[in-house]
Motif scaffolding. Sequence first.
Motif: not given
Length: 174
Positions: A103-130
């Motif tokens: 391995x290179x050691x650049x990335x943490x081995x894992x990642x976090x994922x969340x399945x978006x449930x609906x349009x509200x969940x999508x909007x909350x996460x878009x706002x969070x990202x931006x």
Amino acid sequence: MTSYRRNLVPGGSYFFTLAIADRQSDLLVRHADTLKQAIHVEKQQHPFSVLALVILPDHLHAIWRLPEGDCDYSNRWRRIKSAFSRALPKDEDLSQSRAQKGERGIWQRRFWEHTLRDEHDMQVHCDYIHFNPVKHGHAGRVVDWPHSTFHAYVERGVYLPDWGGTDASIDGDD
């Protein structure tokens, strides 16, 4: 070997957080074009839609929508991380464990994922990202951060250019 439970929804939309191993580094913004190219190549070979993305110095957040019947985001991220790593010079410190596994050691081995449930969940996460560059002190206003899909959202009229200045607040943590 550890077994990870991932929520696999074919054709689903997912929020992701990926981080590099050295959380004090600015590697991702120094090589943002390389990362974007790795994502672009993966999209061409294994299609998916990037609905939102922000690249910060030491981590990124993204929202993807996978094609109908497809739920294989893990291998897509593996290939993106691998392509990005291969494009960089080999100058990072490696633990014995990573060296033994090639391995290179650049990335943490894992990642976090969340399945978006609906349009509200999508909007909350878009706002969070931006809003994330402001939250972490990398920009005083969302519009000032160059490594974000925020600018495309402004062009489409989803956000106003002055959305998310320093007086705004978005709940949530990394």
